[in-house]
Write a protein that holds these residues in place. Sequence first.
Motif: not given
Length: 168
Positions: A108, A111-112, A115, A127, A131, A135
């Motif tokens: 997480f 990936s965040f 992003y 987002f 997500f 994600i």
Amino acid sequence: MIRIVIVLLQLLLCFLLQSAVMPAFSLAGVVPDLLLVLVIAEAYTRGRVAGMLTGFAAGLLTDACFGDVVGLCALFYLCIGYAAGFSKKIYDERDYMVPMCMMVAGEFLYSFAYYVARFLLRSRTEFGYYFIHLILPRMVYTVLAAALLYPLFHGLHRLILRFEQKED
């Protein structure tokens, strides 16, 4: 010395599997992050420094082959390896829940951060879409891959540890 060679071979093998083999087995358009599994496994069993170095090497390998900004993935993997290395203090070789939870958190965070660095800074603010479609499936697929690979990495770690103790 033997540990360094084995970790480098693991990095190369995970990278080749992730980039050449796993796209044939993609689910929902994503592939598992095998390098992240290796980084967290190394950090959990060996500590912060090993996690950082493994993460940096994994990130540089990814950046060199796929990234248009060299160092971005290296920074993300390095930070995740460092953070996961704190759990070395609660390391128990029979416990598989802590590393699996770290896999979820690490995927997480990676990936965040990706992003934010690649999309949000370019004013792409979807987002929720990112997500749900990238994600979440990637987190699930990475944890499933980790459930298979982590015992192998852990067993190899114990084997190397026995070999190092025999040398002393």
